[in-house]
Scaffold this motif. Sequence first.
Motif, PDB file in Angstrom:
ATOM      1  N   UNK A 159      25.256  15.327 -17.497  1.00 32.87           N
ATOM      2  CA  UNK A 159      26.439  14.265 -17.285  1.00 32.87           C
ATOM      3  C   UNK A 159      27.709  14.987 -17.146  1.00 32.87           C
ATOM      4  N   UNK A 160      28.654  14.588 -16.603  1.00 35.78           N
ATOM      5  CA  UNK A 160      29.815  14.939 -16.455  1.00 35.78           C
ATOM      6  C   UNK A 160      30.952  14.169 -16.702  1.00 35.78           C
ATOM      7  N   UNK A 161      31.802  14.732 -17.278  1.00 39.54           N
ATOM      8  CA  UNK A 161      33.098  14.294 -17.704  1.00 39.54           C
ATOM      9  C   UNK A 161      34.098  14.976 -16.764  1.00 39.54           C
ATOM     10  N   UNK A 162      35.138  14.169 -16.319  1.00 41.14           N
ATOM     11  CA  UNK A 162      36.296  14.576 -15.570  1.00 41.14           C
ATOM     12  C   UNK A 162      37.588  14.296 -16.117  1.00 41.14           C
ATOM     13  N   UNK A 218      26.435  18.521 -21.296  1.00 43.04           N
ATOM     14  CA  UNK A 218      27.426  17.820 -20.749  1.00 43.04           C
ATOM     15  C   UNK A 218      28.643  18.692 -20.075  1.00 43.04           C
ATOM     16  N   UNK A 219      29.072  18.543 -18.903  1.00 37.93           N
ATOM     17  CA  UNK A 219      29.997  19.361 -18.273  1.00 37.93           C
ATOM     18  C   UNK A 219      31.294  18.514 -18.234  1.00 37.93           C
ATOM     19  N   UNK A 220      32.277  19.685 -18.534  1.00 40.81           N
ATOM     20  CA  UNK A 220      33.847  19.102 -18.294  1.00 40.81           C
ATOM     21  C   UNK A 220      34.606  19.531 -17.263  1.00 40.81           C
ATOM     22  N   UNK A 221      35.286  18.817 -16.364  1.00 35.53           N
ATOM     23  CA  UNK A 221      36.005  19.491 -15.338  1.00 35.53           C
ATOM     24  C   UNK A 221      37.312  18.833 -15.299  1.00 35.53           C
TER      25      UNK A 221
END
Length: 230
Positions: A142-145, A31-34
């Motif tokens: 999946x990614x969280x912004x 999971x990516x966090x940007x």
Amino acid sequence: MHLDHAETFPERHTHSAEPRRPDGTRRALRIGLGGPVGSGKTATVAALCRVLRDEFSIAVVTNDIYTREDAEFLLREAVLPAERITAVETGACPHTAIRDDISANLEAVEDLENAIGPLDLVLVESGGDNLTATFSKGLVDAQIFVIDVAGGDDIPRKGGPGVTNSDLLVINKTDLAAHVGSDLESMARDAEVQRGHLPVAFTCLKTEDGAKPVADWVRERLTDWTAGPA
């Protein structure tokens, strides 16, 4: 003139990484966090590690342009054992290492899995960037912004790929809304207009259960990931 995000911000890697290791076992969910500088990405990573570390085997990859500051913060906070936290120094725009040339981050993720053993979850934190930041689908599943109310309650209305397309939008630092004149209800309405059915979580990480909506979302993704087809 309307700009098409797919043309303006091309996705160079269009296929998710193989979900299974060479031995056939399922690899960790990535999971990516940007989000912009100061929005609370590292604090969100730290909170997720504290909440989930007794349930799942977790590791973290941080990205900074010229330092290892975010990784060092997580180490000082002892959110995970030191061997589960590693840093990538991008040396360039954060977009480069999470979207365009993901090799350093992929290597860091794979090195963690090889060194520690089977992991359930790897959190990949981008360096601070603007509303165009997106992760390659070859790097994360999946990614969280993360945005924050102090940045202005017009951020959801302005959109951008991070706001409109991320799998989860986090609107952080809700405790500051009254102090900076941000309207949480209007932010919620604008986010719904921009995102449709995609979820939004409001967080205040200073409270005991402040990360709960994000942690619950991650748990759901992990359930779906482990139940996925072989």
